[in-house]
Write a protein that holds these residues in place. Structure first.
Motif, short mmCIF file in Angstrom:
data_model
loop_
_atom_site.label_atom_id
_atom_site.label_comp_id
_atom_site.label_asym_id
_atom_site.label_seq_id
_atom_site.Cartn_x
_atom_site.Cartn_y
_atom_site.Cartn_z
N VAL A 100 0.84 -1.23 0.16
CA VAL A 100 -0.02 -0.31 -0.51
C VAL A 100 1.05 0.95 0.60
O VAL A 100 0.98 2.62 -0.13
CB VAL A 100 -1.07 -0.24 1.30
N VAL A 116 -5.03 -0.14 6.16
CA VAL A 116 -5.06 -1.41 6.59
C VAL A 116 -5.92 -1.86 7.52
O VAL A 116 -7.19 -2.22 7.34
CB VAL A 116 -4.08 -2.50 5.98
N ILE A 121 -8.83 -0.83 3.04
CA ILE A 121 -7.89 -1.73 1.64
C ILE A 121 -9.14 -2.80 0.84
O ILE A 121 -9.58 -3.64 1.73
CB ILE A 121 -6.71 -2.46 2.27
N LEU A 143 -7.85 0.31 -3.01
CA LEU A 143 -8.38 1.69 -2.34
C LEU A 143 -10.18 1.35 -2.48
O LEU A 143 -10.23 1.64 -3.83
CB LEU A 143 -7.90 2.93 -2.34
#
Length: 205
Positions: A100, A116, A121, A143
């Motif tokens: 990420v 997260v 996510i 996302l």
């Protein structure tokens, strides 16, 4: 997850390296270790143990892993025919929170872990909230649509901290990233002598 407390810039100055996963700040203007005797400490020759410890701490702070996690990862990295150090760094780079961050969805690894943890996510279309999930080739991280409007995400997408690595394919229109192939030791975004880390744990795990 290892929670980092205290001034992040101070940690980087102590280690003598900029860690993009820890902070976007630079130590360029204050390169010496913190403390009253920082200048003298920077000139003093470090012992072999101190060098090994510092290399290990670079990894811990950049990827936000605990000592217990490091020991587990080292045990796993020793298995198979791949060099231990290279496998260790591949395992760390493939963490969900790091992907990420490396995709440019968050300004630091710490911010990526928060995204997260807070459920922003998707992994292969399903919600994923465990930062340490290890991605495989072909996995797609996205996302959530509402999450793309979070100010810290908008800023990170506009001004990414790092160049996106070649092993990841980012689609800015869908705010998604796909793992094209496994990362190599060259993909680690800070200077590291990983063999020193392998030697540090040689008699400890």
């Amino acid at each position: 997850m290892a929670r980092t407390t205290g001034p992040r810039l101070k940690i980087m100055r102590a280690l003598g390296v900029e860690l993009p996963g820890l902070s976007r700040k630079s130590i360029e203007n204050r390169p010496n270790p913190p403390g009253q005797h920082g200048n003298q400490a920077s000139r003093r020759r470090r012992s072999d143990f101190a060098v090994k410890l510092m290399e290990k701490q670079k990894i811990r702070f950049n990827y936000g892993v605990s000592e217990k996690q490091m020991r587990r990862l080292m045990l796993e990295a020793r298995k198979g025919s791949e060099p231990t150090g290279e496998k260790l760094m591949s395992l760390l780079e493939r963490r969900l929170d790091n992907v990420v961050f490396r995709a440019g969805f968050a300004p630091t690894g710490i911010s990526a872990r928060q995204l997260v943890n807070h459920g922003h996510i998707l992994l292969n279309g399903k919600s994923a909230n465990i930062p340490s999930i290890r991605l495989q080739v072909g996995d797609v991280v996205t996302l959530k649509e509402k999450s793309r409007k979070i100010p810290i995400v908008v800023e990170a997408l506009a001004t990414p901290s790092l160049t996106q690595p070649e092993w990841l394919s980012v689609d800015s229109t869908t705010a998604s990233v796909k793992v094209g192939h496994l990362p190599s030791i060259e993909d680690v975004p800070f200077p590291l002598d990983v063999q020193q880390v392998v030697e540090y744990y040689a008699n400890r795990v």
